[in-house]
Scaffold this active site. Structure first.
Site, PDB file in Angstrom:
ATOM      1  N   HIS A 165     -10.430  -5.705  -2.684  1.00  0.00           N
ATOM      2  CA  HIS A 165      -9.094  -5.946  -2.136  1.00  0.00           C
ATOM      3  C   HIS A 165      -9.163  -6.181  -0.639  1.00  0.00           C
ATOM      4  CE1 HIS A 165      -9.931  -1.629  -2.047  1.00  0.00           C
ATOM      5  NE2 HIS A 165      -9.229  -1.581  -0.941  1.00  0.00           N
ATOM      6  N   PHE A 166      -8.160  -6.881  -0.150  1.00  0.00           N
ATOM      7  CA  PHE A 166      -7.962  -7.063   1.293  1.00  0.00           C
ATOM      8  C   PHE A 166      -6.707  -6.324   1.719  1.00  0.00           C
ATOM      9  CE2 PHE A 166     -10.981 -10.424   0.750  1.00  0.00           C
ATOM     10  CZ  PHE A 166     -11.558 -10.631   1.999  1.00  0.00           C
ATOM     11  N   HIS A 167      -6.795  -5.748   2.922  1.00  0.00           N
ATOM     12  CA  HIS A 167      -5.637  -5.122   3.555  1.00  0.00           C
ATOM     13  C   HIS A 167      -5.017  -6.105   4.547  1.00  0.00           C
ATOM     14  CE1 HIS A 167      -6.823  -0.854   2.537  1.00  0.00           C
ATOM     15  NE2 HIS A 167      -8.009  -1.422   2.481  1.00  0.00           N
ATOM     16  N   GLN A 221     -14.359   2.652   1.896  1.00  0.00           N
ATOM     17  CA  GLN A 221     -13.698   2.197   0.667  1.00  0.00           C
ATOM     18  C   GLN A 221     -13.363   3.377  -0.229  1.00  0.00           C
ATOM     19  OE1 GLN A 221     -15.980  -0.645  -1.643  1.00  0.00           O
ATOM     20  NE2 GLN A 221     -14.228  -1.197  -2.920  1.00  0.00           N
ATOM     21  N   ASP A 270       0.862  -1.193   0.000  1.00  0.00           N
ATOM     22  CA  ASP A 270       0.000   0.000   0.000  1.00  0.00           C
ATOM     23  C   ASP A 270       0.892   1.234   0.000  1.00  0.00           C
ATOM     24  OD1 ASP A 270      -1.785   2.169   0.892  1.00  0.00           O
ATOM     25  OD2 ASP A 270      -3.210   0.559   1.308  1.00  0.00           O
TER      26      ASP A 270
HETATM   27  P1  5GP Z   1      -9.759   1.137   0.436  1.00  0.00           P
HETATM   28  O1  5GP Z   1      -9.904   2.533   0.998  1.00  0.00           O
HETATM   29  O2  5GP Z   1     -10.463   1.074  -0.884  1.00  0.00           O
HETATM   30  O3  5GP Z   1     -10.149   0.057   1.378  1.00  0.00           O
HETATM   31  O4  5GP Z   1      -8.224   0.894   0.197  1.00  0.00           O
HETATM   32  C1  5GP Z   1      -7.515   1.413  -0.874  1.00  0.00           C
HETATM   33  C2  5GP Z   1      -6.067   1.409  -0.484  1.00  0.00           C
HETATM   34  O5  5GP Z   1      -5.321   1.670  -1.634  1.00  0.00           O
HETATM   35  C3  5GP Z   1      -5.728   2.476   0.553  1.00  0.00           C
HETATM   36  O6  5GP Z   1      -5.159   1.878   1.698  1.00  0.00           O
HETATM   37  C4  5GP Z   1      -4.751   3.378  -0.177  1.00  0.00           C
HETATM   38  O7  5GP Z   1      -3.713   3.819   0.657  1.00  0.00           O
HETATM   39  C5  5GP Z   1      -4.234   2.496  -1.287  1.00  0.00           C
HETATM   40  N1  5GP Z   1      -3.854   3.181  -2.499  1.00  0.00           N
HETATM   41  C6  5GP Z   1      -4.460   4.231  -3.097  1.00  0.00           C
HETATM   42  N2  5GP Z   1      -3.836   4.569  -4.235  1.00  0.00           N
HETATM   43  C7  5GP Z   1      -2.818   3.670  -4.379  1.00  0.00           C
HETATM   44  C8  5GP Z   1      -1.821   3.494  -5.379  1.00  0.00           C
HETATM   45  O8  5GP Z   1      -1.718   4.228  -6.366  1.00  0.00           O
HETATM   46  N3  5GP Z   1      -0.935   2.482  -5.191  1.00  0.00           N
HETATM   47  C9  5GP Z   1      -1.006   1.661  -4.099  1.00  0.00           C
HETATM   48  N4  5GP Z   1      -0.084   0.694  -4.012  1.00  0.00           N
HETATM   49  N5  5GP Z   1      -1.928   1.799  -3.136  1.00  0.00           N
HETATM   50  C10 5GP Z   1      -2.826   2.802  -3.279  1.00  0.00           C
END
Ligand code: 5GP
Length: 145
Positions: A107-109, A101, A37
């Site tokens: 996706h999973f973290h 989100q 991330d």
């Molecule tokens: P969500 O908020 O959808 O659960 O998680 C999206 C994740 O993607 C966030 O933790 C954010 O930091 C990460 N993220 C956003 N843009 C990018 C990117 O361009 N590259 C990577 N590797 N991670 C990203």
């Protein structure tokens, strides 16, 4: 974006999958891609995504894809543990903007945690140094079983 809607293949993870955007890659097989991330909530914060999917979230996904995905999540989480020796590991995911989100490709973290170290803010912390992410990715990749 709500829980309902259509998949937008212009999302950042779709671009990473197509090779249009860089990532610090940890692991890849026929089913999943794992990468660091770029706004990590902790050192070693890793994302695991299905490669062949148009699901925006967990609720949209096909059972067979989910099966392969969760196996990939466990495999990568074990490697994160082996590489970084955290005291705990958070495995989470968010469905819908209201739930937090921000990228609408399932996706999973995987977020390692250490005693006494606060977790960073979700998707809004500072951008990590790409060389450091690549080093972490290599350390985790070396522990994939
Ligand atoms: P969500 O908020 O959808 O659960 O998680 C999206 C994740 O993607 C966030 O933790 C954010 O930091 C990460 N993220 C956003 N843009 C990018 C990117 O361009 N590259 C990577 N590797 N991670 C990203």
């Amino acid at each position: 974006m709500s829980l309902d809607g259509t998949y937008d293949d212009g999302n950042i993870f779709a671009k990473i999958l197509r090779g249009e955007m860089p990532c610090a890659r940890v692991f890849e097989d026929d089913h999943v891609l794992a990468f660091m991330d770029v706004f990590p909530q902790a050192r070693g914060h890793t994302l695991v995504i299905p490669k062949h999917s148009q699901a925006r979230n967990f609720l949209d996904e096909e059972p067979q894809v989910l099966s392969e995905l969760i196996l990939g999540v466990q495999r990568v989480a074990k490697a994160v543990r082996a590489a970084l020796s955290p005291d705990g590991v958070v495995i989470t995911q968010f469905n819908g903007a209201t739930a937090g989100q921000t990228v609408f490709h399932l996706h999973f973290h995987i977020i390692p945690r250490w005693d006494g170290v606060a977790v960073g803010r979700h998707a809004s912390g500072g951008m990590a140094d790409m060389d450091e992410l690549k080093t972490l990715a290599q350390q985790i990749a070396a522990k994939i079983a």
